[in-house]
Design a protein around this motif. Structure first.
Motif, PDB file in Angstrom:
ATOM      1  N   PRO A  48       0.941  -1.578   0.119  1.00  0.00           N
ATOM      2  CA  PRO A  48      -0.750  -0.080   0.012  1.00  0.00           C
ATOM      3  C   PRO A  48       0.934   0.806  -0.280  1.00  0.00           C
ATOM      4  CG  PRO A  48      -0.251  -1.174   1.987  1.00  0.00           C
ATOM      5  CD  PRO A  48       0.705  -2.106   0.953  1.00  0.00           C
ATOM      6  N   VAL A  50       4.096   4.081  -1.399  1.00  0.00           N
ATOM      7  CA  VAL A  50       4.212   4.290  -2.701  1.00  0.00           C
ATOM      8  C   VAL A  50       5.755   4.160  -2.369  1.00  0.00           C
ATOM      9  CG1 VAL A  50       4.221   6.634  -4.323  1.00  0.00           C
ATOM     10  CG2 VAL A  50       2.302   6.313  -2.626  1.00  0.00           C
ATOM     11  N   SER A  65       3.378  -0.101  -8.608  1.00  0.00           N
ATOM     12  CA  SER A  65       2.464   0.084  -9.062  1.00  0.00           C
ATOM     13  C   SER A  65       1.585   1.379  -8.077  1.00  0.00           C
ATOM     14  CB  SER A  65       1.361  -0.570  -9.399  1.00  0.00           C
ATOM     15  OG  SER A  65       1.101  -1.655  -7.659  1.00  0.00           O
ATOM     16  N   LYS A  66       1.859   1.577  -6.734  1.00  0.00           N
ATOM     17  CA  LYS A  66       1.410   2.731  -5.827  1.00  0.00           C
ATOM     18  C   LYS A  66       1.291   3.649  -6.882  1.00  0.00           C
ATOM     19  CE  LYS A  66      -1.995   2.481  -2.743  1.00  0.00           C
ATOM     20  NZ  LYS A  66      -3.377   2.213  -2.734  1.00  0.00           N
ATOM     21  N   ASP A 147       0.827   6.532   3.561  1.00  0.00           N
ATOM     22  CA  ASP A 147      -0.324   7.840   3.216  1.00  0.00           C
ATOM     23  C   ASP A 147      -0.744   7.740   4.414  1.00  0.00           C
ATOM     24  OD1 ASP A 147      -2.767   9.438   2.934  1.00  0.00           O
ATOM     25  OD2 ASP A 147      -3.835   8.330   1.329  1.00  0.00           O
TER      26      ASP A 147
END
Length: 193
Positions: A48, A50, A65-66, A147
């Motif tokens: 999840p 980045v 992919s994030k 995040d």
């Protein structure tokens, strides 16, 4: 004329056995590399966070992919580009400043990075750390950003709620003090009369 080839045959047998062992070792090593590659690819794909890697000149060599989803850019399009090639100036400068710090100090850091992407504000807790080559020289920086936008919003709501509670407590204390003062004053006046 007869020649003793026993030693030569033993040497050929030993060479053949060594080739087989080397071949087996090579196959095992290749299998292990494929397995580790699949594991790392799985982590990068399903994490999840980045994640990106940039070289010492600031060019991207890998993104997950994030990262692609957040900035709506394909990893093949970003390789060999810098932050200023596709990010708004304020975000690019923020990333660059923190990455340079890692290169300069050659140690990991943890920073909050604020981004506005497509009108939506994000706050990321980024862990950035140096990557070394075989000569123990820093050649790249890796960033793993989580995040924490919702957490920051919840903290702000909690801070506002706490301030509101404190204000209400002060109002209630003032009200109780006023009531006690007024009632006690009336009772003392009545007793005096």
């Amino acid at each position: 004329v007869s020649i003793d080839v026993t030693e030569r045959n033993k040497a050929e047998q030993a060479l053949k056995k060594a080739k087989e062992e080397l071949s087996d070792y090579s196959k095992n090593l290749e299998s292990l590399v494929r397995k580790r590659t699949r594991e790392i690819s799985g982590i990068l794909t399903y994490s999840p966070a980045v994640i990106y890697i940039k070289d010492d000149a600031g060019y991207y060599s890998m993104v997950n992919s994030k990262f692609e989803a957040l900035f709506e850019i394909d990893s093949t399009d970003i390789r060999g580009k810098t932050d200023s090639d596709f990010l708004p100036p304020e975000i690019a400068e923020q990333f660059l400043k923190n990455d340079r710090f890692v290169f300069r100090k050659e140690k990991p850091i943890q920073v909050e990075e604020n981004l506005v992407v497509k009108g939506k504000a994000y706050t990321y807790l980024s862990t950035k750390f140096p990557l070394y080559n075989s000569k123990n020289e820093v050649t790249a920086v890796c960033s793993i950003a989580t995040d924490i936008s919702e957490l920051k919003k919840a903290q702000e709501r909690l801070r506002r709620l706490s301030a509101s509670i404190m204000t209400n407590q002060e109002k209630e204390r003032a009200y109780i003090a006023r009531e006690l003062h007024d009632e006690l004053g009336q009772v003392l006046t009545a007793l005096r009369m």
